[in-house]
Scaffold this motif. Sequence first.
Motif, PDB file in Angstrom:
ATOM      1  N   HIS A 109     -16.659  51.687   8.425  1.00  0.00           N
ATOM      2  CA  HIS A 109     -17.840  52.767   8.472  1.00  0.00           C
ATOM      3  C   HIS A 109     -18.159  53.553   9.543  1.00  0.00           C
ATOM      4  N   THR A 110     -17.502  53.198  10.830  1.00  0.00           N
ATOM      5  CA  THR A 110     -17.565  53.962  12.131  1.00  0.00           C
ATOM      6  C   THR A 110     -16.161  54.158  12.722  1.00  0.00           C
ATOM      7  N   ARG A 111     -16.492  55.241  13.855  1.00  0.00           N
ATOM      8  CA  ARG A 111     -15.367  55.389  14.695  1.00  0.00           C
ATOM      9  C   ARG A 111     -15.587  54.790  16.021  1.00  0.00           C
ATOM     10  N   LEU A 112     -16.212  53.810  16.192  1.00  0.00           N
ATOM     11  CA  LEU A 112     -16.514  53.137  17.512  1.00  0.00           C
ATOM     12  C   LEU A 112     -15.103  52.561  17.991  1.00  0.00           C
ATOM     13  N   PRO A 113     -14.898  52.508  19.280  1.00  0.00           N
ATOM     14  CA  PRO A 113     -13.597  51.850  19.899  1.00  0.00           C
ATOM     15  C   PRO A 113     -13.924  50.381  20.046  1.00  0.00           C
ATOM     16  N   GLN A 114     -12.634  49.729  20.040  1.00  0.00           N
ATOM     17  CA  GLN A 114     -12.960  48.200  19.839  1.00  0.00           C
ATOM     18  C   GLN A 114     -13.720  47.736  20.881  1.00  0.00           C
ATOM     19  N   ALA A 115     -13.831  48.292  22.200  1.00  0.00           N
ATOM     20  CA  ALA A 115     -14.646  47.391  22.915  1.00  0.00           C
ATOM     21  C   ALA A 115     -16.260  47.594  22.433  1.00  0.00           C
ATOM     22  N   GLU A 116     -16.633  48.685  22.372  1.00  0.00           N
ATOM     23  CA  GLU A 116     -17.871  48.814  21.597  1.00  0.00           C
ATOM     24  C   GLU A 116     -18.132  47.731  20.311  1.00  0.00           C
ATOM     25  N   ARG A 117     -17.230  48.053  19.509  1.00  0.00           N
ATOM     26  CA  ARG A 117     -17.293  47.019  18.205  1.00  0.00           C
ATOM     27  C   ARG A 117     -17.399  45.723  18.671  1.00  0.00           C
ATOM     28  N   ARG A 118     -16.734  45.237  19.663  1.00  0.00           N
ATOM     29  CA  ARG A 118     -16.722  43.699  20.082  1.00  0.00           C
ATOM     30  C   ARG A 118     -18.153  43.587  20.795  1.00  0.00           C
ATOM     31  N   ALA A 119     -18.663  44.666  21.526  1.00  0.00           N
ATOM     32  CA  ALA A 119     -20.225  44.291  22.140  1.00  0.00           C
ATOM     33  C   ALA A 119     -21.367  44.363  20.923  1.00  0.00           C
ATOM     34  N   ARG A 120     -20.979  45.180  19.996  1.00  0.00           N
ATOM     35  CA  ARG A 120     -21.958  45.265  19.033  1.00  0.00           C
ATOM     36  C   ARG A 120     -21.750  44.021  17.856  1.00  0.00           C
ATOM     37  N   THR A 121     -20.702  43.325  17.718  1.00  0.00           N
ATOM     38  CA  THR A 121     -20.683  42.238  17.014  1.00  0.00           C
ATOM     39  C   THR A 121     -21.336  40.877  17.752  1.00  0.00           C
ATOM     40  N   ALA A 122     -21.087  40.941  19.304  1.00  0.00           N
ATOM     41  CA  ALA A 122     -21.853  39.842  19.997  1.00  0.00           C
ATOM     42  C   ALA A 122     -23.293  40.109  19.971  1.00  0.00           C
ATOM     43  N   ALA A 123     -23.791  41.469  19.738  1.00  0.00           N
ATOM     44  CA  ALA A 123     -25.195  41.892  19.629  1.00  0.00           C
ATOM     45  C   ALA A 123     -25.879  41.198  18.168  1.00  0.00           C
ATOM     46  N   LEU A 124     -24.940  41.545  17.294  1.00  0.00           N
ATOM     47  CA  LEU A 124     -25.409  40.878  15.905  1.00  0.00           C
ATOM     48  C   LEU A 124     -25.464  39.583  15.855  1.00  0.00           C
ATOM     49  N   LEU A 125     -24.595  38.723  16.454  1.00  0.00           N
ATOM     50  CA  LEU A 125     -24.726  37.337  16.411  1.00  0.00           C
ATOM     51  C   LEU A 125     -25.730  36.867  17.236  1.00  0.00           C
ATOM     52  N   GLY A 126     -26.326  37.425  18.239  1.00  0.00           N
ATOM     53  CA  GLY A 126     -27.303  37.407  19.125  1.00  0.00           C
ATOM     54  C   GLY A 126     -28.613  37.554  18.333  1.00  0.00           C
ATOM     55  N   GLU A 127     -28.619  38.599  17.449  1.00  0.00           N
ATOM     56  CA  GLU A 127     -29.738  38.711  16.545  1.00  0.00           C
ATOM     57  C   GLU A 127     -29.989  37.969  15.509  1.00  0.00           C
ATOM     58  N   VAL A 128     -29.057  37.111  15.051  1.00  0.00           N
ATOM     59  CA  VAL A 128     -29.349  36.313  14.085  1.00  0.00           C
ATOM     60  C   VAL A 128     -29.320  34.873  14.663  1.00  0.00           C
ATOM     61  N   ALA A 129     -29.486  34.793  16.110  1.00  0.00           N
ATOM     62  CA  ALA A 129     -29.774  33.441  16.787  1.00  0.00           C
ATOM     63  C   ALA A 129     -28.533  32.737  16.775  1.00  0.00           C
ATOM     64  N   LEU A 130     -27.231  33.262  16.923  1.00  0.00           N
ATOM     65  CA  LEU A 130     -26.039  32.788  16.982  1.00  0.00           C
ATOM     66  C   LEU A 130     -25.406  32.889  18.228  1.00  0.00           C
ATOM     67  N   ALA A 131     -24.360  32.114  18.922  1.00  0.00           N
ATOM     68  CA  ALA A 131     -24.018  32.471  20.215  1.00  0.00           C
ATOM     69  C   ALA A 131     -22.794  33.567  19.895  1.00  0.00           C
ATOM     70  N   ALA A 132     -22.611  34.101  20.961  1.00  0.00           N
ATOM     71  CA  ALA A 132     -21.461  34.904  20.904  1.00  0.00           C
ATOM     72  C   ALA A 132     -20.237  34.460  20.835  1.00  0.00           C
ATOM     73  N   GLU A 133     -19.878  33.258  21.233  1.00  0.00           N
ATOM     74  CA  GLU A 133     -18.601  32.422  21.253  1.00  0.00           C
ATOM     75  C   GLU A 133     -18.204  32.136  19.867  1.00  0.00           C
ATOM     76  N   LEU A 134     -19.267  32.266  18.680  1.00  0.00           N
ATOM     77  CA  LEU A 134     -18.913  31.792  17.344  1.00  0.00           C
ATOM     78  C   LEU A 134     -18.198  32.834  16.699  1.00  0.00           C
ATOM     79  N   ALA A 135     -17.924  33.961  17.390  1.00  0.00           N
ATOM     80  CA  ALA A 135     -17.331  35.093  16.824  1.00  0.00           C
ATOM     81  C   ALA A 135     -15.891  34.784  16.347  1.00  0.00           C
ATOM     82  N   GLY A 136     -15.495  33.759  17.239  1.00  0.00           N
ATOM     83  CA  GLY A 136     -13.978  33.112  17.063  1.00  0.00           C
ATOM     84  C   GLY A 136     -13.767  32.129  16.108  1.00  0.00           C
ATOM     85  N   ALA A 137     -14.845  31.839  15.607  1.00  0.00           N
ATOM     86  CA  ALA A 137     -15.048  30.385  14.840  1.00  0.00           C
ATOM     87  C   ALA A 137     -14.842  31.069  13.157  1.00  0.00           C
ATOM     88  N   TYR A 138     -14.275  30.081  12.482  1.00  0.00           N
ATOM     89  CA  TYR A 138     -13.831  30.237  11.030  1.00  0.00           C
ATOM     90  C   TYR A 138     -14.904  29.704  10.159  1.00  0.00           C
TER      91      TYR A 138
END
Length: 523
Positions: A109-138
């Motif tokens: 849905h966006t044209r954000l570059p990969q670095a910004e998407r990665r930062a946004r993903t970490a921010a979203l995980l933080g917003e739902v009270a999850l550690a950014a490290e869980l981005a790599g978990a299944y």
Amino acid sequence: MRLPPGSDRAEAVSGVSFGVERGELLCLVGESGSGKTVIAHAIMGLLPKTLTLTAGSLRLEGEELTQASAARRRRLRGSRMAMIFQEPMTALNPVMSCGAQIDEVLRAHTRLPQAERRARTAALLGEVALAAELAGAYPHQLSGGQRQRVGIAIALALEPALLIADEPTTALDVTTQAQILRLIVELQRRHGMAVLFVTHDFGVVAEIAQRIAVLRDGRLVEVGAKRDVLERPQHEYTRMLIRAVPTLKPRERAARAEAPVVLATRALSKTYVERGWLRARREVQAASDVTLEVRKGQTLGIVGESGSGKTTLARCIARLIEPTRGEVRVGGVDLARLKRRELRAVRRRVQMVFQDPYRSLNPRRSVGEAIIEGPLNYGVPRSEALSRARRLMELVRLDPAALGRYPHQFSGGQRQRICIARALALEPELLVADEPVSALDVSVQAQVLALLEEIRTRLDLAMLFITHDLRVAAQVCDQLAVMQAGRIVEYGPTARLFAEPQHPYTQALLAAAPGRNFAFATA
């Protein structure tokens, strides 16, 4: 919306009109089959092809969705409207990491570059009270509550105007449920979203709703502010649903201290050993030194969060899994020490009712064959087993003429009644019920609980009742054992534990019960 030929009614939903304002949380309630999920899927454009929209209007921020093309619907999903599904394990892709699944929405849905998407993903995980490290978990590496938080992060990725939550806490235990409910309400207020919350749990409704819409057989029977609907319901169907809500006030029960002990466990433990090719050996204590007893005609409840060891304990008692150590005495016989060939003779004394009645019945066998299977295996003549099955169908309030039907031809509540009849066919001394009503809506739940109580009284059965629903425990259990991390941390009469909980964990469970401070209508 018209249903395909052969359905119980002509339309899944008929003449339903309501709106959800920005910043408002509307709870859509009703029994299973009332049309709640159909409405949610219709808004999202996720209806199966067998369901056709015949009339009406669906507007999102003024835009008519019924006229929108498939491509336009895809652009709106995620960006302006999003959905949290009931079961996060099936809603998430098991072969993609959690971070990749959040990133997928941003890439689509966006044209954000990969670095910004990665930062946004970490921010979203933080917003739902999850550690950014869980981005790599299944998904399989996370708990149920963590998986649901990932689902919420995906839904919030583009800050939609409308968030639809379809029974998002049904599969969660009471403390995790409380955390998810608080999170949804907090995020709704922070982002000013409109939230349509689909549920059959009136405790949840009392906790979070601002307005309530009540559905019955696809029709809207009542809509209004929370207090108006819950304290002064106008429609008889709404009053019936509210009457069916179990209270947190335990029932008064006569003590059975003189009754003989049917089940006694002593220091019962179950240890799982995890071994990996490159990992060190690790031991997990699923149950540790559990000591309890259940007397004839008594119901002992086992309560606790998911992962606390409740089901492991039940399966050890029924010898569906092997205990690591300890005793399981039923009628004076230690089941834990019996060899397999010796166990068969006494297995009929302990029977189990499982959580999901559909999965515990063989879809290829008639319900009559399912009920008589146990007695036949123990040498009961077929004619006598069938006669017993007919009596049991009457006992569980089902027509004996339905013995020739198959599981898919029954409702969820009826299937659970069949499972109860099957468990009683061997005339057990102990009935183990593992979350037997958690998958049922509130009115069917009340019927099954009343049935179990009647059977316990009539047959003078001992019952081990496992649940994470404290309202249910308050209504059916004489004694309670509270489990945490495999251990019993508090044990005693239900009324005392509810009135004066001693352990901090018991206090936390009671504090997390949804709608605990709300006074529902009583008439």
